[in-house]
Scaffold this motif. Structure first.
Motif, PDB file in Angstrom:
ATOM      1  N   VAL A   1       0.852  -1.200   0.000  1.00 23.63           N
ATOM      2  CA  VAL A   1       0.000   0.000   0.000  1.00 23.63           C
ATOM      3  C   VAL A   1       0.885   1.247   0.000  1.00 23.63           C
ATOM      4  O   VAL A   1       0.649   2.201  -0.759  1.00 23.63           O
ATOM      5  CB  VAL A   1      -0.948   0.003   1.223  1.00 23.63           C
ATOM      6  N   LEU A   2       1.928   1.233   0.839  1.00 22.79           N
ATOM      7  CA  LEU A   2       2.889   2.346   0.864  1.00 22.79           C
ATOM      8  C   LEU A   2       3.587   2.503  -0.478  1.00 22.79           C
ATOM      9  O   LEU A   2       3.760   3.627  -0.983  1.00 22.79           O
ATOM     10  CB  LEU A   2       3.936   2.111   1.960  1.00 22.79           C
ATOM     11  N   ALA A   3       3.999   1.363  -1.071  1.00 23.28           N
ATOM     12  CA  ALA A   3       4.741   1.405  -2.336  1.00 23.28           C
ATOM     13  C   ALA A   3       3.880   1.973  -3.458  1.00 23.28           C
ATOM     14  O   ALA A   3       4.333   2.827  -4.238  1.00 23.28           O
ATOM     15  CB  ALA A   3       5.218  -0.001  -2.697  1.00 23.28           C
ATOM     16  N   VAL A   4       2.638   1.524  -3.550  1.00 18.17           N
ATOM     17  CA  VAL A   4       1.734   2.009  -4.604  1.00 18.17           C
ATOM     18  C   VAL A   4       1.430   3.492  -4.407  1.00 18.17           C
ATOM     19  O   VAL A   4       1.456   4.279  -5.371  1.00 18.17           O
ATOM     20  CB  VAL A   4       0.424   1.176  -4.621  1.00 18.17           C
ATOM     21  N   ALA A   5       1.170   3.892  -3.148  1.00 18.03           N
ATOM     22  CA  ALA A   5       0.904   5.304  -2.861  1.00 18.03           C
ATOM     23  C   ALA A   5       2.119   6.161  -3.203  1.00 18.03           C
ATOM     24  O   ALA A   5       1.988   7.242  -3.814  1.00 18.03           O
ATOM     25  CB  ALA A   5       0.541   5.470  -1.383  1.00 18.03           C
ATOM     26  N   GLY A   6       3.313   5.667  -2.839  1.00 17.41           N
ATOM     27  CA  GLY A   6       4.539   6.403  -3.157  1.00 17.41           C
ATOM     28  C   GLY A   6       4.764   6.512  -4.652  1.00 17.41           C
ATOM     29  O   GLY A   6       5.170   7.574  -5.159  1.00 17.41           O
ATOM     30  N   PHE A   7       4.481   5.435  -5.380  1.00 21.73           N
ATOM     31  CA  PHE A   7       4.645   5.443  -6.836  1.00 21.73           C
ATOM     32  C   PHE A   7       3.714   6.469  -7.489  1.00 21.73           C
ATOM     33  O   PHE A   7       4.121   7.210  -8.386  1.00 21.73           O
ATOM     34  CB  PHE A   7       4.364   4.039  -7.385  1.00 21.73           C
ATOM     35  N   ILE A   8       2.468   6.516  -7.029  1.00 20.07           N
ATOM     36  CA  ILE A   8       1.494   7.483  -7.569  1.00 20.07           C
ATOM     37  C   ILE A   8       1.954   8.916  -7.298  1.00 20.07           C
ATOM     38  O   ILE A   8       1.881   9.792  -8.170  1.00 20.07           O
ATOM     39  CB  ILE A   8       0.099   7.232  -6.964  1.00 20.07           C
ATOM     40  N   LEU A   9       2.470   9.152  -6.089  1.00 16.06           N
ATOM     41  CA  LEU A   9       2.941  10.497  -5.734  1.00 16.06           C
ATOM     42  C   LEU A   9       4.167  10.899  -6.549  1.00 16.06           C
ATOM     43  O   LEU A   9       4.308  12.060  -6.942  1.00 16.06           O
ATOM     44  CB  LEU A   9       3.261  10.561  -4.234  1.00 16.06           C
ATOM     45  N   ILE A  10       5.053   9.933  -6.805  1.00 10.77           N
ATOM     46  CA  ILE A  10       6.245  10.217  -7.618  1.00 10.77           C
ATOM     47  C   ILE A  10       5.842  10.600  -9.041  1.00 10.77           C
ATOM     48  O   ILE A  10       6.363  11.563  -9.620  1.00 10.77           O
ATOM     49  CB  ILE A  10       7.197   8.997  -7.625  1.00 10.77           C
ATOM     50  N   ILE A  11       4.879   9.851  -9.607  1.00 10.59           N
ATOM     51  CA  ILE A  11       4.381  10.166 -10.952  1.00 10.59           C
ATOM     52  C   ILE A  11       3.730  11.554 -10.963  1.00 10.59           C
ATOM     53  O   ILE A  11       3.946  12.367 -11.873  1.00 10.59           O
ATOM     54  CB  ILE A  11       3.351   9.101 -11.417  1.00 10.59           C
ATOM     55  N   SER A  12       2.940  11.839  -9.896  1.00  4.67           N
ATOM     56  CA  SER A  12       2.215  13.123  -9.818  1.00  4.67           C
ATOM     57  C   SER A  12       3.157  14.304  -9.650  1.00  4.67           C
ATOM     58  O   SER A  12       2.822  15.426 -10.056  1.00  4.67           O
ATOM     59  CB  SER A  12       1.218  13.094  -8.648  1.00  4.67           C
ATOM     60  N   SER A  13       4.324  14.062  -9.038  1.00  6.03           N
ATOM     61  CA  SER A  13       5.253  15.170  -8.787  1.00  6.03           C
ATOM     62  C   SER A  13       5.896  15.686 -10.066  1.00  6.03           C
ATOM     63  O   SER A  13       6.423  16.802 -10.103  1.00  6.03           O
ATOM     64  CB  SER A  13       6.341  14.733  -7.803  1.00  6.03           C
TER      65      SER A  13
ATOM     66  N   PRO B   1      19.471   5.944  -1.674  1.00  2.27           N
ATOM     67  CA  PRO B   1      18.928   6.629  -2.852  1.00  2.27           C
ATOM     68  C   PRO B   1      17.398   6.769  -2.832  1.00  2.27           C
ATOM     69  O   PRO B   1      16.862   7.797  -3.221  1.00  2.27           O
ATOM     70  CB  PRO B   1      19.366   5.731  -4.026  1.00  2.27           C
ATOM     71  N   LEU B   2      16.711   5.732  -2.359  1.00  8.25           N
ATOM     72  CA  LEU B   2      15.246   5.786  -2.346  1.00  8.25           C
ATOM     73  C   LEU B   2      14.745   6.871  -1.403  1.00  8.25           C
ATOM     74  O   LEU B   2      13.740   7.536  -1.684  1.00  8.25           O
ATOM     75  CB  LEU B   2      14.669   4.427  -1.941  1.00  8.25           C
ATOM     76  N   LEU B   3      15.446   7.072  -0.296  1.00  2.00           N
ATOM     77  CA  LEU B   3      15.072   8.136   0.632  1.00  2.00           C
ATOM     78  C   LEU B   3      15.225   9.501  -0.029  1.00  2.00           C
ATOM     79  O   LEU B   3      14.371  10.383   0.114  1.00  2.00           O
ATOM     80  CB  LEU B   3      15.916   8.059   1.905  1.00  2.00           C
ATOM     81  N   SER B   4      16.326   9.690  -0.764  1.00  2.00           N
ATOM     82  CA  SER B   4      16.534  10.949  -1.489  1.00  2.00           C
ATOM     83  C   SER B   4      15.432  11.170  -2.522  1.00  2.00           C
ATOM     84  O   SER B   4      14.967  12.292  -2.735  1.00  2.00           O
ATOM     85  CB  SER B   4      17.897  10.942  -2.179  1.00  2.00           C
ATOM     86  N   THR B   5      15.001  10.071  -3.174  1.00  4.51           N
ATOM     87  CA  THR B   5      13.933  10.157  -4.170  1.00  4.51           C
ATOM     88  C   THR B   5      12.621  10.575  -3.525  1.00  4.51           C
ATOM     89  O   THR B   5      11.937  11.497  -3.988  1.00  4.51           O
ATOM     90  CB  THR B   5      13.748   8.788  -4.873  1.00  4.51           C
ATOM     91  N   VAL B   6      12.265   9.897  -2.429  1.00  2.00           N
ATOM     92  CA  VAL B   6      10.996  10.184  -1.748  1.00  2.00           C
ATOM     93  C   VAL B   6      11.014  11.593  -1.147  1.00  2.00           C
ATOM     94  O   VAL B   6      10.008  12.307  -1.163  1.00  2.00           O
ATOM     95  CB  VAL B   6      10.725   9.131  -0.651  1.00  2.00           C
ATOM     96  N   ALA B   7      12.185  12.015  -0.632  1.00  8.76           N
ATOM     97  CA  ALA B   7      12.286  13.347  -0.017  1.00  8.76           C
ATOM     98  C   ALA B   7      12.090  14.466  -1.029  1.00  8.76           C
ATOM     99  O   ALA B   7      11.720  15.588  -0.662  1.00  8.76           O
ATOM    100  CB  ALA B   7      13.646  13.496   0.667  1.00  8.76           C
ATOM    101  N   SER B   8      12.322  14.179  -2.310  1.00 12.52           N
ATOM    102  CA  SER B   8      12.204  15.225  -3.340  1.00 12.52           C
ATOM    103  C   SER B   8      10.780  15.349  -3.902  1.00 12.52           C
ATOM    104  O   SER B   8      10.518  16.192  -4.752  1.00 12.52           O
ATOM    105  CB  SER B   8      13.179  14.943  -4.484  1.00 12.52           C
ATOM    106  N   ILE B   9       9.851  14.521  -3.401  1.00 11.69           N
ATOM    107  CA  ILE B   9       8.466  14.573  -3.891  1.00 11.69           C
ATOM    108  C   ILE B   9       7.794  15.866  -3.430  1.00 11.69           C
ATOM    109  O   ILE B   9       7.829  16.213  -2.244  1.00 11.69           O
ATOM    110  CB  ILE B   9       7.647  13.360  -3.390  1.00 11.69           C
ATOM    111  N   GLN B  10       7.196  16.560  -4.368  1.00  9.66           N
ATOM    112  CA  GLN B  10       6.391  17.756  -4.073  1.00  9.66           C
ATOM    113  C   GLN B  10       5.179  17.744  -4.993  1.00  9.66           C
ATOM    114  O   GLN B  10       5.318  17.767  -6.216  1.00  9.66           O
ATOM    115  CB  GLN B  10       7.194  19.041  -4.290  1.00  9.66           C
TER     116      GLN B  10
END
Length: 286
Positions: free
Chosen positions: A67-79, A167-176
């Motif tokens: 659930v976290l992974a899918v939500a994170g993936f959607i947010l990354i695409i949306s950013s 690296p994944l933390l850096s990726t997630v931290a850059s989501i806006q």
């Protein structure tokens, strides 16, 4: 006996990874011992409850992680931060470098570590299902790693991905997203804590059960506290700093532990088991 020692060593390494990650990004003033001890207490409690509780915890947390992974993936695409140009040129130097890395690094970590599940196979109600389950799990893990690396390189680029400790933390931290959703580091932290908890629990359970069988201890749960304390203190003393810890894991452990324990000994044991079974079948026919 050697594999029991390795499972304890590997559990202590993963516990050190957890403590270093937590101190680096969330609690810089907290002692490493305290962070590691809190997680180890939960793991000891889980192992004392037995393999069924571990398995049920895994099922529940697996769903939560996805659930976290899918939500994170959607947010990354949306950013809108994904740049597929960062993936080019694809296979600039051909297949050889990729194959070399796969054989020398990726194969040992994390895939060959799945040998720990051989300690759990005898306790399954239906061992025949284990083959399909492990093959599916290994394939799913590979797909997850590929997707994660594609996202990391697409967002951060090759150089930043290579230099980053997480690296994944850096990726997630850059989501806006819409100047509203940002600083989503907690997504990564939750996923990592869950993954580390399950990995240490399986390694620790294998070491506990193996020790109980080897030394004829009737109640394996009694060993959870002393072995847990050993793993906790080993995680602190294993290296003087995080750089030394990484060097030991990437270079020293691969040659000294991974190659003999994962590449040399298992095929020899498999060959011996095959010969023994063949002799048994021949004896029955005679």
């Amino acid at each position: 006996f050697v594999y029991i020692l390795y499972f304890m060593y590997d559990a202590s390494r993963v516990l050190r990874d957890f403590g270093e990650m937590l101190l680096t990004f969330a609690y810089p003033d907290t002692p490493l011992f305290i962070a590691n001890a809190l997680l180890m207490l939960v793991i000891v409690y889980t192992v004392r409850k037995g393999i069924e509780v571990i398995a049920r915890s895994g099922e529940l947390l697996f769903i939560f992680m996805y659930v976290l992974a899918v939500a994170g993936f959607i947010l990354i695409i949306s950013s809108g931060l994904i740049e597929f140009k960062n993936l080019q040129p694809v296979l600039e130097d051909g297949f050889l470098p990729s194959v070399k890395v796969a054989v020398s690094e990726t194969l040992y970590f994390p895939f060959t570590e799945a040998i720990v599940f051989t300690m759990i196979l005898p306790y399954l109600n239906n061992p025949k299902k284990a083959k399909v389950t492990m093959l599916c799990a290994t394939g799913l893990s590979g797909i997850n790693l590929v997707i994660t690396m594609l996202i990391n390189i697409s967002m951060l680029g090759v150089n930043l991905t290579a230099r980053s400790q997480f690296p994944l933390l850096s990726t997630v931290a850059s989501i806006q997203v819409a100047d509203f959703l940002e600083r989503l580091d907690v997504f990564f932290m939750l996923a990592m804590v869950i993954g580390i908890f399950l990995k240490i629990t399986v390694l620790f359970y294998a070491a506990t059960v193996g020790t109980a069988n080897l030394f004829k201890v009737k109640s394996p749960s009694r060993l959870s506290y002393p072995l847990g304390i050993v793993i906790l203190f080993l995680s602190i003393t294993i290296a003087s700093n995080f750089q030394e810890h990484l060097h030991e894991g990437l270079h020293v452990a691969k040659v000294v532990l991974h190659i003999p324990l994962f590449t040399i000994i298992p095929p020899i044991l498999l060959f011996v088991a095959f010969i023994k079974n063949k002799k048994k079948h021949q004896g029955k026919h005679i």
